[in-house]
Design a protein around this motif. Sequence first.
Motif, PDB file in Angstrom:
ATOM      1  N   PRO A 174       0.740  -8.799   4.021  1.00  0.00           N
ATOM      2  CA  PRO A 174      -0.136  -8.077   3.088  1.00  0.00           C
ATOM      3  C   PRO A 174       0.660  -7.459   1.944  1.00  0.00           C
ATOM      4  O   PRO A 174       0.183  -7.415   0.808  1.00  0.00           O
ATOM      5  N   GLU A 175       1.863  -7.008   2.243  1.00  0.00           N
ATOM      6  CA  GLU A 175       2.677  -6.415   1.189  1.00  0.00           C
ATOM      7  C   GLU A 175       2.938  -7.419   0.063  1.00  0.00           C
ATOM      8  O   GLU A 175       2.877  -7.075  -1.127  1.00  0.00           O
ATOM      9  N   GLU A 205       1.828  -7.290  -3.755  1.00  0.00           N
ATOM     10  CA  GLU A 205       2.852  -7.394  -4.792  1.00  0.00           C
ATOM     11  C   GLU A 205       2.417  -8.366  -5.880  1.00  0.00           C
ATOM     12  O   GLU A 205       2.591  -8.098  -7.081  1.00  0.00           O
ATOM     13  N   ALA A 206       1.817  -9.478  -5.477  1.00  0.00           N
ATOM     14  CA  ALA A 206       1.346 -10.456  -6.463  1.00  0.00           C
ATOM     15  C   ALA A 206       0.228  -9.877  -7.317  1.00  0.00           C
ATOM     16  O   ALA A 206       0.070 -10.218  -8.492  1.00  0.00           O
ATOM     17  N   VAL A 236       1.977   0.165  -2.870  1.00  0.00           N
ATOM     18  CA  VAL A 236       1.930  -0.996  -1.972  1.00  0.00           C
ATOM     19  C   VAL A 236       2.013  -0.582  -0.499  1.00  0.00           C
ATOM     20  O   VAL A 236       1.187  -1.034   0.303  1.00  0.00           O
ATOM     21  N   PRO A 237       2.956   0.264  -0.102  1.00  0.00           N
ATOM     22  CA  PRO A 237       2.973   0.663   1.318  1.00  0.00           C
ATOM     23  C   PRO A 237       1.704   1.376   1.742  1.00  0.00           C
ATOM     24  O   PRO A 237       1.197   1.156   2.851  1.00  0.00           O
ATOM     25  N   PHE A 238       1.184   2.195   0.854  1.00  0.00           N
ATOM     26  CA  PHE A 238      -0.052   2.911   1.176  1.00  0.00           C
ATOM     27  C   PHE A 238      -1.195   1.936   1.453  1.00  0.00           C
ATOM     28  O   PHE A 238      -1.874   2.002   2.486  1.00  0.00           O
ATOM     29  N   LEU A 239      -1.406   1.015   0.532  1.00  0.00           N
ATOM     30  CA  LEU A 239      -2.526   0.086   0.670  1.00  0.00           C
ATOM     31  C   LEU A 239      -2.302  -0.899   1.811  1.00  0.00           C
ATOM     32  O   LEU A 239      -3.242  -1.235   2.547  1.00  0.00           O
ATOM     33  N   GLU A 247       6.836   1.330 -12.167  1.00  0.00           N
ATOM     34  CA  GLU A 247       7.534   0.754 -11.039  1.00  0.00           C
ATOM     35  C   GLU A 247       7.558   1.726  -9.855  1.00  0.00           C
ATOM     36  O   GLU A 247       7.443   1.312  -8.701  1.00  0.00           O
ATOM     37  N   ALA A 248       7.667   2.979 -10.149  1.00  0.00           N
ATOM     38  CA  ALA A 248       7.642   3.966  -9.075  1.00  0.00           C
ATOM     39  C   ALA A 248       6.274   3.974  -8.404  1.00  0.00           C
ATOM     40  O   ALA A 248       6.161   4.084  -7.177  1.00  0.00           O
TER      41      ALA A 248
END
Lengths: 238, 238
Positions: free
Chosen positions: A95-96, A100-101, A209-212, A202-203
């Motif tokens: 999922p990460e 990212e995409a 991403v980790p949250f979602l 970027e931050a």
Amino acid sequence: MPPLDREPTRGSPDTKDRILAAAEALFMEQGYAATSLRAITAKAKVNLAAVNYHFGSKEALIREVFDRRLGPLNQARLDYLARLEFEAGGRALTPEKVLEAMITPVVQLSRDPLKRGAVFLRLLGRALSEPEDTMKQVLPIHYRDVVLRFKDALARALPEVPEQELVWRMHFTFGAMAYAMAGNDALQLITTCEAEGADDAEAIIRRLVPFLAAGLKAPAPQGLRTSTPQLTTNREAA
Amino acid sequence: MPPLDREPTRGSPDTKDRILAAAEALFMEQGYAATSLRAITAKAKVNLAAVNYHFGSKEALIREVFDRRLGPLNQARLDYLARLEFEAGGRALTPEKVLEAMITPVVQLSRDPLKRGAVFLRLLGRALSEPEDTMKQVLPIHYRDVVLRFKDALARALPEVPEQELVWRMHFTFGAMAYAMAGNDALQLITTCEAEGADDAEAIIRRLVPFLAAGLKAPAPQGLRTSTPQLTTNREAA
DNA sequence: GCATGATTCAAACACTTGTTTGAATCACGT
DNA sequence: ACGTGATTCAAACAAGTGTTTGAATCATGC
């Protein structure tokens, strides 16, 4: 007389671009309905009639503001996802990686020549929740393929999540992304970090991403009536 | 002559409420700037001048649309959280419980006498990303205490999450909640389930809480520059 | 050079906006 | 029953809206 469809090669003076840039900025600051053509043309330093001459109407202008950026952005998302899937061979993505995409092209757009892209992103983040009829026409057209492709990719990445549940979680995901993109300080949670440069974007992705991904991977809640949402692109939904 | 501050006991004919209800509905359908006083007074079946007579101006009207509902809603959230913390004795709450305190009053509002509350909720969900200046004044006032209280509760529920990270995650959380509340089908992910009654709202909370709780509990990402967001309520942030 | 078509410009168009006004109507205490 | 103040109403106000017009300006091919 309007040129009806001038080949973009001929060096049109930049008044069309100036109008688009000014409209982008003002729509972001004030919203669509609250921004007058006179304000746009004044900011762009062009004549009032130029908007109707080059675009036909105010509605056609906003449509082109979005068309110009949304096509390349979503194509980049599809390309990014295709590349990741190719690199993975037959194996399912995490999922990460799928997120990212979805998000990386946004970050790249935010690094645009001197903040033009960043302005549009804030506008786009807000557009997802605008009641304007124009938006309900423009957005689905551009997002149709992206939504379907990413839904497939996420379904493969998360085979244990029921499809209905996944659609809802995508819904929540888009909401969080839109809110993050809009840089919305409506509740003024964040005061610093207003230097919205590339570093910031970027931050955000490193945090978003980790949250979602954690939310997407969560165990499915129990005991729900099977209220059956469906993934469609039918325009006559509401 | 405007009554300057009439005691609410005296039975004012319901024209004030009719105006508020009509404004609520139209603001949701078309947005604030795109809704004219003539449309509002026509829908409310009152005279055009009634708005300026009872409220003073269009801006004061929208302010009161939000004031009327947001005060009780956020107070209910604070009460709910206080009750949970009391029941827990000294022990820290789970993130799920904190989210429950945040969301349950919303669901209750959505069960309002015949959909009035539901209309406001969709309006509120969109309001968080409206550029209108009025919103940037109204919302922080109402949300100040809620944000601070819930940030404390979440910090106790998630002692392993750094404070900066937590503020960002609250940001994402509000985004997903706002998007879910707005019932926003901009991307037309969801076609069915448009019967937005009480059942629906309850189904959403059952899906939203696990999703957000998992995101809040996620392990903190590594290698971030310590870009330092701060939790404030200063109005002069942007 | 001139002619042709694209582009700009100032001015006006018809229309809608929020707000104000002053008279008419209503509710009601005395 | 009268009078007083709150409330409604039709009408108008000035200002701003998107759009159109027709002449002026520009660039460019012959």
